[in-house]
Design an enzyme around this catalytic site. Structure first.
Site, mmCIF file in Angstrom:
data_model
loop_
_atom_site.group_PDB
_atom_site.id
_atom_site.type_symbol
_atom_site.label_atom_id
_atom_site.label_comp_id
_atom_site.label_asym_id
_atom_site.label_seq_id
_atom_site.Cartn_x
_atom_site.Cartn_y
_atom_site.Cartn_z
ATOM 1 N N LYS A 1 0.739 -1.060 0.177
ATOM 2 C CA LYS A 1 0.082 0.088 -0.054
ATOM 3 C C LYS A 1 0.976 1.134 0.037
ATOM 4 O O LYS A 1 2.008 1.401 0.686
ATOM 5 C CB LYS A 1 -0.918 0.075 1.265
ATOM 6 C CG LYS A 1 -1.917 1.095 1.244
ATOM 7 C CD LYS A 1 -2.818 0.958 2.553
ATOM 8 C CE LYS A 1 -3.580 1.952 2.865
ATOM 9 N NZ LYS A 1 -4.484 1.766 3.840
ATOM 10 N N SER B 1 -9.187 2.374 3.350
ATOM 11 C CA SER B 1 -8.368 2.927 2.382
ATOM 12 C C SER B 1 -7.370 1.915 1.472
ATOM 13 O O SER B 1 -6.834 2.541 0.414
ATOM 14 C CB SER B 1 -7.356 4.079 3.077
ATOM 15 O OG SER B 1 -6.778 3.401 3.893
ATOM 16 N N SER C 1 -9.708 0.386 7.402
ATOM 17 C CA SER C 1 -9.185 0.293 6.105
ATOM 18 C C SER C 1 -8.576 -1.137 5.571
ATOM 19 O O SER C 1 -7.886 -1.295 4.319
ATOM 20 C CB SER C 1 -8.051 1.195 5.936
ATOM 21 O OG SER C 1 -8.726 2.342 5.912
#
Length: 466
Positions: free
Chosen positions: A80, A155, A179
């Site tokens: 990420k 996210s 997330s």
């Protein structure tokens, strides 16, 4: 809109990470072939899913030639784009500064890669991870592979979309308000937010007055999640937490399960409530003792307190931007959610100390629940994944209201520090994944994994390509 996936007859097949690692070790497939297959899959679906923030395909090819001793040696993954990977930019989902390569891996990057995983690059997220949908004003939305007209959640949206679509079997994610669990629920994946401190964190997250952020992974199988935590624990262990160990199947003891379909803000939608009760009935069929409870231990102030604290993080990003990100930082390029959160906290800064004190006190309240029950079952989200655009960061007041109504169940565990896992146990009437969330007391990830194994065996989830 279309369903999009990359599963096919190549070196990856439809293997999960554990099976793929075994195939590589045994010589049935070659590391180079596996990485090339993953690169081809990423290139095949990214134009539709829009989940790739930075491609490191050449670096991945080079890594296949280096001997790796980790359990997952040769298995492709993605990181990420809010943690550092040496030599790659960390943009955190924003256009607000000029990209520059990181000088070194973050602590959690080292753990992920030391398990033997080979990263193909970095995945997209919402700006700084503040939104539960990644809808960048310039780059556009990250789309759900089950139906590209819907959000992939956030996210950790790019990681969720690419694992579900078969690009990689496992990807890094992190969770400050849901997330890991939100994209797991949206994309039909397993997503475990571990206990506070289970995996290493960057210094800025360790210094927070309420430690809401946790690193983890998204996978398609319970055993992949369990194997990752086993291997990560061999590399880095927090002595303040009991070890997870090697969890390989269901546990024997029958548990006391509390079922809750209402958050402090709202009841889950009728469809999601019914699906949650169906999951509760399955647990009862498996011999567990199930009781329906009220959400009476979370104070009514929780939502306002969390938004104020969430805004404090945005306020800090906006205020320290030039010092943290360099002279190229341009706050006018931030989205309206980031700016609105920062503005909200700036106007209410006098309320922040008491809000933080109340948030810190929530752990004492939740501990009483886990004195009576082993596991808490709730839906992960109050509604199925919404359409693209519904959570776009246009008007702040509109998007914050929509976010808090949808993300009604996940922030609590970030505040209390307890582990929670989202499992793809249900689907909506129109075929979108609906996650179910199990929460346990701090340090009891092994218990959650045991229950997850049992539910996976009893009601196997359908992958996207079947």
């Amino acid at each position: 809109m279309a369903r999009v996936h990359a599963f096919g007859d190549d070196a990856l097949g439809d293997l999960d990470a554990v099976a793929l690692a075994d195939a590589i070790r045994s010589g049935r497939v070659d590391r180079g072939e596996v990485v090339e297959a993953a690169i081809a899959r990423a290139e095949a679906v990214n134009s539709e899913l829009n989940g790739l923030a930075y491609q490191a395909f050449d670096e991945a090819r080079e890594a296949t030639g280096r001997a790796g001793a980790g359990f997952f040696a040769g298995v492709p993954t993605l990181i990420k784009d809010n943690i550092d990977v040496a030599g790659q930019p960390t943009m955190s989902g924003t256009d607000a500064w000029d990209p520059r390569p990181a000088g070194a891996d973050s602590a959690v990057t080292r753990v992920v890669l030391d398990t033997g995983l080979i990263s193909l690059g970095k995945t997209r997220l919402s700006e700084f991870g503040f939104s539960a949908a990644a809808e960048h004003p310039r780059l556009g939305p990250v789309r759900n592979p089950w139906n590209t007209g819907h959000t992939a959640g956030a996210s950790s949206s790019g990681s969720g979309a690419f694992v579900a679509a078969g690009v990689v079997p496992i990807a890094h994610a992190n969770d400050g308000g849901g997330s890991i669990r939100i994209p797991a629920a949206c994309n039909g994946l397993v997503g475990l937010k571990p206990s506070r401190g289970r995996l290493p964190l960057d210094p800025q997250y360790r210094r927070l007055p309420v430690g809401i952020v946790a690193n983890g992974v998204l996978t398609r199988s319970v055993r992949d999640t369990a194997a990752f935590y086993r291997e990560a624990e061999r590399l880095w262990r927090n002595p303040k937490l009991p070890p997870i160990g090697d969890v390989t199947g269901p546990g024997r003891p029958r548990l006391k399960v509390a079922v809750l379909t209402s958050s402090v803000l709202r009841e889950a939608s009728p469809e999601v409530k019914d699906l949650t009760l169906t999951s509760a009935a399955l647990l009862e069929e498996l011999g567990h003792h199930v009781e329906h409870v009220d959400n009476d231990w979370v104070p009514a102030s929780f939502v306002d307190d969390f938004i104020l604290y969430w805004g404090f993080l945005a306020f800090a990003q906006v205020g320290t931007g030039p010092r943290q990100f360099g002279d190229s930082f341009d706050r006018t390029k931030l989205d309206n959610l980031t700016l609105g959160l920062a503005r909200h906290t700036r106007r209410n800064i006098h309320r922040l100390p008491l809000a933080i004190a109340r948030l810190r006190g929530l752990r004492r309240r939740s501990a009483r629940i886990f004195g009576r029950y082993d596991v808490l079952l709730t839906p992960t989200l109050a509604d199925p994944p919404p359409s693209v655009g519904y959570l776009a960061p246009t008007d702040y007041n509109q998007v914050i209201d929509r976010l808090t109504n949808w993300v009604a169940f996940t922030p609590l565990q970030n505040v209390t520090g307890e582990p929670a896992i989202s499992l793809p146990l249900a689907q909506s009437a129109d075929g979108l994944p609906v996650g179910m969330m199990l929460t346990a007391d701090t340090g009891r990830e092994a218990l959650l994994l045991q229950v997850a194994y049992e539910l996976e065996e009893a009601r196997p989830w359908t992958p996207i390509h079947r």
